[in-house]
Design a protein around this motif. Structure first.
Motif: not given
Length: 119
Positions: A96-114
Protein backbone atom coordinates in the motif's frame (compact mmCIF):
# COMPACT_ATOMS: atom_id res chain seq x y z
CA UNK A 1 1.67 10.72 -18.36
CA UNK A 2 -1.48 9.11 -19.72
CA UNK A 3 0.07 5.72 -19.06
CA UNK A 4 0.69 6.56 -15.39
CA UNK A 5 -3.00 7.34 -14.82
CA UNK A 6 -3.99 3.97 -16.27
CA UNK A 7 -1.41 2.21 -14.11
CA UNK A 8 -2.64 4.02 -10.98
CA UNK A 9 -6.24 3.08 -11.80
CA UNK A 10 -5.33 -0.57 -12.33
CA UNK A 11 -3.24 -0.68 -9.16
CA UNK A 12 -6.04 0.73 -7.03
CA UNK A 13 -8.61 -1.63 -8.49
CA UNK A 14 -6.25 -4.59 -8.01
CA UNK A 15 -5.33 -3.62 -4.45
CA UNK A 16 -8.99 -3.16 -3.58
CA UNK A 17 -9.93 -6.54 -5.03
CA UNK A 18 -7.14 -8.09 -2.95
CA UNK A 19 -8.61 -6.36 0.11
CA UNK A 20 -12.04 -7.85 -0.60
CA UNK A 21 -10.53 -11.30 -1.15
CA UNK A 22 -8.61 -10.97 2.13
CA UNK A 23 -11.86 -10.08 3.87
CA UNK A 24 -13.55 -13.17 2.45
CA UNK A 25 -10.58 -15.30 3.52
CA UNK A 26 -10.78 -13.95 7.09
CA UNK A 27 -14.53 -14.58 7.10
CA UNK A 28 -14.10 -18.21 6.05
CA UNK A 29 -11.19 -18.69 8.46
CA UNK A 30 -13.14 -17.41 11.47
CA UNK A 31 -16.14 -19.54 10.61
CA UNK A 32 -13.87 -22.59 10.22
CA UNK A 33 -12.21 -21.93 13.59
CA UNK A 34 -15.63 -21.48 15.17
CA UNK A 35 -16.80 -24.84 13.81
CA UNK A 36 -13.64 -26.56 15.06
CA UNK A 37 -14.14 -25.24 18.59
CA UNK A 38 -17.34 -27.28 19.14
CA UNK A 39 -18.50 -24.50 21.45
CA UNK A 40 -21.72 -22.67 20.59
CA UNK A 41 -20.70 -19.48 22.34
CA UNK A 42 -17.30 -19.37 20.60
CA UNK A 43 -18.97 -20.10 17.25
CA UNK A 44 -21.42 -17.24 17.85
CA UNK A 45 -18.73 -14.73 18.85
CA UNK A 46 -16.43 -15.68 15.99
CA UNK A 47 -19.27 -15.42 13.48
CA UNK A 48 -20.01 -11.87 14.65
CA UNK A 49 -16.31 -10.93 14.46
CA UNK A 50 -16.07 -12.49 10.98
CA UNK A 51 -19.08 -10.53 9.71
CA UNK A 52 -17.83 -7.24 11.14
CA UNK A 53 -14.34 -7.74 9.68
CA UNK A 54 -15.56 -8.67 6.21
CA UNK A 55 -17.92 -5.68 6.10
CA UNK A 56 -15.11 -3.41 7.34
CA UNK A 57 -12.67 -4.68 4.70
CA UNK A 58 -15.24 -4.35 1.91
CA UNK A 59 -16.12 -0.81 2.96
CA UNK A 60 -12.42 0.11 2.98
CA UNK A 61 -11.90 -1.45 -0.46
CA UNK A 62 -14.86 0.02 -2.34
CA UNK A 63 -13.47 3.58 -2.69
CA UNK A 64 -10.38 2.18 -4.44
CA UNK A 65 -12.50 0.35 -6.99
CA UNK A 66 -14.78 3.35 -7.57
CA UNK A 67 -11.80 5.69 -7.85
CA UNK A 68 -9.97 3.38 -10.23
CA UNK A 69 -12.97 3.10 -12.55
CA UNK A 70 -13.40 6.87 -12.42
CA UNK A 71 -9.73 7.37 -13.30
CA UNK A 72 -10.15 5.21 -16.40
CA UNK A 73 -13.00 7.56 -17.40
CA UNK A 74 -10.84 10.63 -16.57
CA UNK A 75 -13.19 12.13 -13.97
CA UNK A 76 -11.85 14.90 -11.72
CA UNK A 77 -13.69 13.56 -8.65
CA UNK A 78 -11.95 10.20 -9.18
CA UNK A 79 -8.53 11.86 -9.14
CA UNK A 80 -9.35 13.52 -5.81
CA UNK A 81 -10.85 10.32 -4.36
CA UNK A 82 -7.82 8.32 -5.45
CA UNK A 83 -5.47 10.86 -3.87
CA UNK A 84 -7.37 10.50 -0.58
CA UNK A 85 -7.30 6.70 -0.82
CA UNK A 86 -3.58 6.87 -1.66
CA UNK A 87 -2.83 8.86 1.48
CA UNK A 88 -4.74 6.27 3.53
CA UNK A 89 -2.88 3.46 1.72
CA UNK A 90 0.46 4.83 2.93
CA UNK A 91 -0.01 3.04 6.28
CA UNK A 92 -0.56 -0.31 4.52
CA UNK A 93 3.14 -1.29 4.45
CA UNK A 94 4.77 -2.37 2.08
CA UNK A 95 2.44 -2.74 -0.93
CA UNK A 96 0.00 0.00 0.00
CA UNK A 97 2.87 2.37 0.72
CA UNK A 98 4.38 1.79 -2.72
CA UNK A 99 1.02 2.17 -4.47
CA UNK A 100 0.20 5.26 -2.41
CA UNK A 101 3.49 7.03 -3.11
CA UNK A 102 3.33 6.23 -6.84
CA UNK A 103 -0.31 7.33 -7.05
CA UNK A 104 0.30 10.61 -5.25
CA UNK A 105 3.30 11.33 -7.47
CA UNK A 106 1.45 10.50 -10.69
CA UNK A 107 -1.82 12.27 -9.88
CA UNK A 108 -0.11 15.44 -8.58
CA UNK A 109 1.72 16.15 -11.86
CA UNK A 110 0.65 19.47 -13.45
CA UNK A 111 -0.09 17.81 -16.83
CA UNK A 112 -2.43 15.32 -15.18
CA UNK A 113 -4.22 18.02 -13.18
CA UNK A 114 -4.81 20.02 -16.38
CA UNK A 115 -5.95 16.94 -18.28
CA UNK A 116 -8.55 16.11 -15.65
CA UNK A 117 -9.80 19.71 -15.46
CA UNK A 118 -10.46 19.69 -19.20
CA UNK A 119 -12.78 16.65 -18.94
Amino acid sequence: MEKHVNIVAALHIGLSILGILAGIFVYVLFYFIGDLSNDDQARFVLSIIAKVLVIFMIVLSLPGIVGGIGLFKRKEWARILTLIVSVLDLVNFPVGTAVGVYSIWALAQPEIIEQFKQN
